[in-house]
Design a protein around this motif. Structure first.
Motif, mmCIF file in Angstrom:
data_model
loop_
_atom_site.group_PDB
_atom_site.id
_atom_site.type_symbol
_atom_site.label_atom_id
_atom_site.label_comp_id
_atom_site.label_asym_id
_atom_site.label_seq_id
_atom_site.Cartn_x
_atom_site.Cartn_y
_atom_site.Cartn_z
ATOM 1 N N TYR A 168 104.798 31.767 -45.239
ATOM 2 C CA TYR A 168 105.818 32.262 -44.313
ATOM 3 C C TYR A 168 105.213 32.780 -43.007
ATOM 4 O O TYR A 168 105.447 32.230 -41.944
ATOM 5 C CB TYR A 168 106.651 33.370 -44.969
ATOM 6 C CG TYR A 168 107.556 32.851 -46.046
ATOM 7 C CD1 TYR A 168 108.721 32.161 -45.722
ATOM 8 C CD2 TYR A 168 107.261 33.044 -47.390
ATOM 9 C CE1 TYR A 168 109.558 31.666 -46.709
ATOM 10 C CE2 TYR A 168 108.091 32.563 -48.382
ATOM 11 C CZ TYR A 168 109.247 31.871 -48.033
ATOM 12 O OH TYR A 168 110.077 31.387 -49.001
ATOM 13 N N TYR A 169 104.460 33.851 -43.100
ATOM 14 C CA TYR A 169 103.969 34.492 -41.873
ATOM 15 C C TYR A 169 103.030 33.559 -41.105
ATOM 16 O O TYR A 169 103.132 33.427 -39.886
ATOM 17 C CB TYR A 169 103.264 35.814 -42.216
ATOM 18 C CG TYR A 169 103.064 36.697 -41.013
ATOM 19 C CD1 TYR A 169 104.140 37.369 -40.429
ATOM 20 C CD2 TYR A 169 101.806 36.839 -40.436
ATOM 21 C CE1 TYR A 169 103.963 38.160 -39.317
ATOM 22 C CE2 TYR A 169 101.626 37.637 -39.327
ATOM 23 C CZ TYR A 169 102.707 38.301 -38.772
ATOM 24 O OH TYR A 169 102.535 39.091 -37.663
ATOM 25 N N GLY A 170 102.142 32.901 -41.832
ATOM 26 C CA GLY A 170 101.201 31.972 -41.194
ATOM 27 C C GLY A 170 101.925 30.844 -40.477
ATOM 28 O O GLY A 170 101.623 30.516 -39.325
ATOM 29 N N GLU A 171 102.912 30.276 -41.149
ATOM 30 C CA GLU A 171 103.687 29.181 -40.553
ATOM 31 C C GLU A 171 104.504 29.677 -39.356
ATOM 32 O O GLU A 171 104.656 28.969 -38.365
ATOM 33 C CB GLU A 171 104.618 28.553 -41.596
ATOM 34 C CG GLU A 171 103.900 27.756 -42.671
ATOM 35 C CD GLU A 171 103.204 26.515 -42.118
ATOM 36 O OE1 GLU A 171 103.775 25.835 -41.258
ATOM 37 O OE2 GLU A 171 102.067 26.238 -42.561
ATOM 38 N N ALA A 172 105.032 30.883 -39.476
ATOM 39 C CA ALA A 172 105.819 31.441 -38.361
ATOM 40 C C ALA A 172 104.943 31.638 -37.132
ATOM 41 O O ALA A 172 105.387 31.411 -36.000
ATOM 42 C CB ALA A 172 106.463 32.767 -38.777
ATOM 43 N N GLN A 173 103.702 32.040 -37.349
ATOM 44 C CA GLN A 173 102.794 32.209 -36.208
ATOM 45 C C GLN A 173 102.486 30.855 -35.562
ATOM 46 O O GLN A 173 102.368 30.762 -34.336
ATOM 47 C CB GLN A 173 101.492 32.896 -36.653
ATOM 48 C CG GLN A 173 101.658 34.377 -37.005
ATOM 49 C CD GLN A 173 102.145 35.232 -35.833
ATOM 50 O OE1 GLN A 173 101.971 34.891 -34.667
ATOM 51 N NE2 GLN A 173 102.777 36.347 -36.135
ATOM 52 N N LYS A 174 102.371 29.817 -36.375
ATOM 53 C CA LYS A 174 102.158 28.472 -35.804
ATOM 54 C C LYS A 174 103.366 28.050 -34.979
ATOM 55 O O LYS A 174 103.238 27.460 -33.914
ATOM 56 C CB LYS A 174 101.920 27.450 -36.927
ATOM 57 C CG LYS A 174 100.538 27.528 -37.526
ATOM 58 C CD LYS A 174 100.388 26.404 -38.553
ATOM 59 C CE LYS A 174 99.275 26.726 -39.527
ATOM 60 N NZ LYS A 174 99.366 25.924 -40.745
ATOM 61 N N ALA A 175 104.563 28.351 -35.501
ATOM 62 C CA ALA A 175 105.788 28.020 -34.766
ATOM 63 C C ALA A 175 105.808 28.768 -33.443
ATOM 64 O O ALA A 175 106.189 28.230 -32.405
ATOM 65 C CB ALA A 175 107.017 28.371 -35.598
#
Lengths: 94, 422
Positions: free
Chosen positions: B321-328
């Motif tokens: 979640y958090y990692g992917e959100a930062q990529k977004a």
């Protein structure tokens, strides 16, 4: 997410919570997590463009020029629910 | 002053001028999450009931020095979590245009106070649209500056990588006047930027990009779409060049936001423990005190987001979640900045529909979708302004202009053109 997991998380977050609220939240979380999971498609759907955030860096400074000790103590402690002298008061831990 | 709307949580009896400056004699209201020494600040929460600010927020200090009269603190969603002011622990605020509807949120009180003419201007904070959305629903101007432009020192934190303080006013010129007073680098907030952090060399070419793939999705009301087309036509008649642009990453902005925001909020709100300040509820032992204080002190939406944030940050889910959100966040920022090489501004509606009735949004997710157009600017750090763009019946509508990092000047130019202020 089941209600027990919500209760476990509430425990981690130090929030007292009843079984009914945990059950309701677990249903809401299913809907919310389903929606936000869209974000996982970013890596595969979009070319990841690195090198963002020019101008963003850690701002550091030397320690120094501290204010005189104790000048804010009274002001801050005025807001404390319980104090003993110049200390915040909590229940016995050990 | 008569406040039938519950826009104010408190009208300061000791309101006065502290100096002479560009805001001399102007009445200003501040959102209840900004500290004004010697005055209460609760962030709309029971957990801070009775808290008295021990120091001035930088924005309050600047308002005082500029001669403004700070007349009161305004209602808000609890800890700024919400888009309707319904989550305030101190009752809802009514929309001045229709008392059965919300003024939007979270800075609903600040927006309603200006729209109803109770004050000349006000301050709000905007983490995902909390200035622009209520400005649109109340028919006034609301600005979220570039991340770092205005000091957050003395602002009760929600999402620290997203939060930004900004003005509400009836005109763009007035909003600009307040903005010029409150902006500036501040040693008390290491994330504040200087005048030359971002380049302002690119000349204003009166070009506006319209991300149609993002605007024309389901869930956007017909009246908003019609009003939006009228706004485009007006800009064209004012000599602006309109370009269709494609910003596919914006589709992920809201998802990323509702991961990053609860994560940061769950961390920021850990400080409310019944020991240092605010209320204290007694339990059997020290840790039980925390459970009881936080269990009784935090309202429903705050509990929901703290637990959601705890979940997305927990071991095993963090990357997902958090990692992917930062990529977004990276993708969205890069895409927007790329767009600003060819256009000066990006235009969208501010909200998917006009002001809604109390209780109308029946699920949390429905409420979150209210932020669909405003969240990208917070994710990318860009400045954005909501301008009143007409009415649907008696309910105001707003359009939103977003500019490149550091280019509030372009928002003011286009905003004044649009509202015929020149």
């Amino acid at each position: 997410m089941d209600a027990q997991k919500v209760l476990d998380l509430a425990k981690l977050a130090r929030i007292e919570m009843g079984a009914e609220e945990a059950k309701r939240l677990s249903h809401e979380f299913d809907a919310i997590l389903d929606y936000v999971s869209e974000v996982k498609k970013v890596s595969s759907n979009l070319p990841l463009q690195r090198g963002r955030m020019e101008g963003v860096y850690n701002v550091m400074r030397q320690d120094g020029e501290p204010h005189a000790s104790g000048i804010y103590t009274e002001k801050m402690l005025l807001q404390a629910p319980a104090r003993e002298g110049n200390y915040l008061k909590v229940k016995k831990i050990l | 002053m008569k406040d039938d709307l519950n826009a104010f949580l408190e009208i300061f009896e000791d309101a006065k001028s502290y100096g002479e400056g560009p805001l001399s004699g102007k009445t200003i209201a501040i959102k209840d999450n900004m500290l004004f020494e010697g005055h209460k600040a609760t962030a709309g929460s029971k957990i801070l009931e009775g808290f008295v600010a021990p120091y001035d927020a930088t924005v309050v200090k600047k308002l005082k020095e500029a001669g403004a009269i700070i007349v009161g603190r305004t209602n808000m969603d609890e800890f700024a979590m919400g888009s309707s002011t319904e989550s305030s622990a101190y009752g809802v605020t009514k929309n001045p245009h229709d008392p059965e509807r919300t003024p939007g949120g979270s800075s609903g009180g600040s927006a309603a106070a200006v729209a109803a003419g109770l004050v000349w201007g006000s301050l709000g904070s905007d983490t995902g649209g909390s200035i622009r959305q209520p400005a649109a629903l109340c028919g006034i101007v609301g600005l979220k500056p570039t991340y770092g432009r205005v000091s957050r020192h003395g602002l009760i934190a929600l999402g620290s990588s997203l939060d930004q303080i900004g003005p509400f006013a009836k005109t763009v010129s007035d909003a600009e006047l307040i903005y010029n007073v409150i902006k500036g680098q501040d040693p008390m907030d290491s994330t504040t930027i200087s005048e030359d952090t971002y380049s302002a060399r690119k000349k204003f070419g009166k070009t506006i990009g319209v991300p149609r793939d993002f605007v024309e999705k389901e869930g956007i009301s017909e009246e908003v779409k019609k009003n939006f087309e009228e706004a485009i036509a007006k800009f064209e008649s004012l000599g602006y060049g309109i370009m269709d642009i494609s910003l596919p990453s914006l589709a992920y902005a809201l998802s990323a936001y509702y991961i990053i925001l609860p994560a940061e909020a769950s961390s920021n709100l850990a400080r409310f423990d019944g020991v240092k300040y605010g209320i204290h509820k007694d339990g059997e032992n020290s840790i039980d005190d925390y459970f009881k204080t936080r269990g009784e002190g935090f309202g429903e939406e705050v509990r929901r987001r703290i637990i959601l944030g705890t979940y997305v940050l927990s071991s095993g889910y963090y990357d997902e979640y958090y990692g992917e959100a930062q990529k977004a966040k990276e993708a969205i920022t890069a895409e927007l900045r790329q767009a600003f090489r060819s256009v000066d501004l990006v235009l969208t509606p501010t909200t998917p529909s006009p002001a809604f009735k109390f209780g109308e949004k029946s699920s949390p997710l429905e409420m979150y979708l209210e932020d669909i157009f405003t969240v990208p600017a917070n994710i990318a750090g860009c400045p954005a302004i909501s301008l009143p763009s007409g009415f649907s019946g008696k309910l105001p509508l707003g359009i939103e202009l977003t500019a490149d990092l550091g280019r509030e000047d372009n928002l003011f130019k286009a905003g004044k053109d649009f509202l015929n202020e020149n």
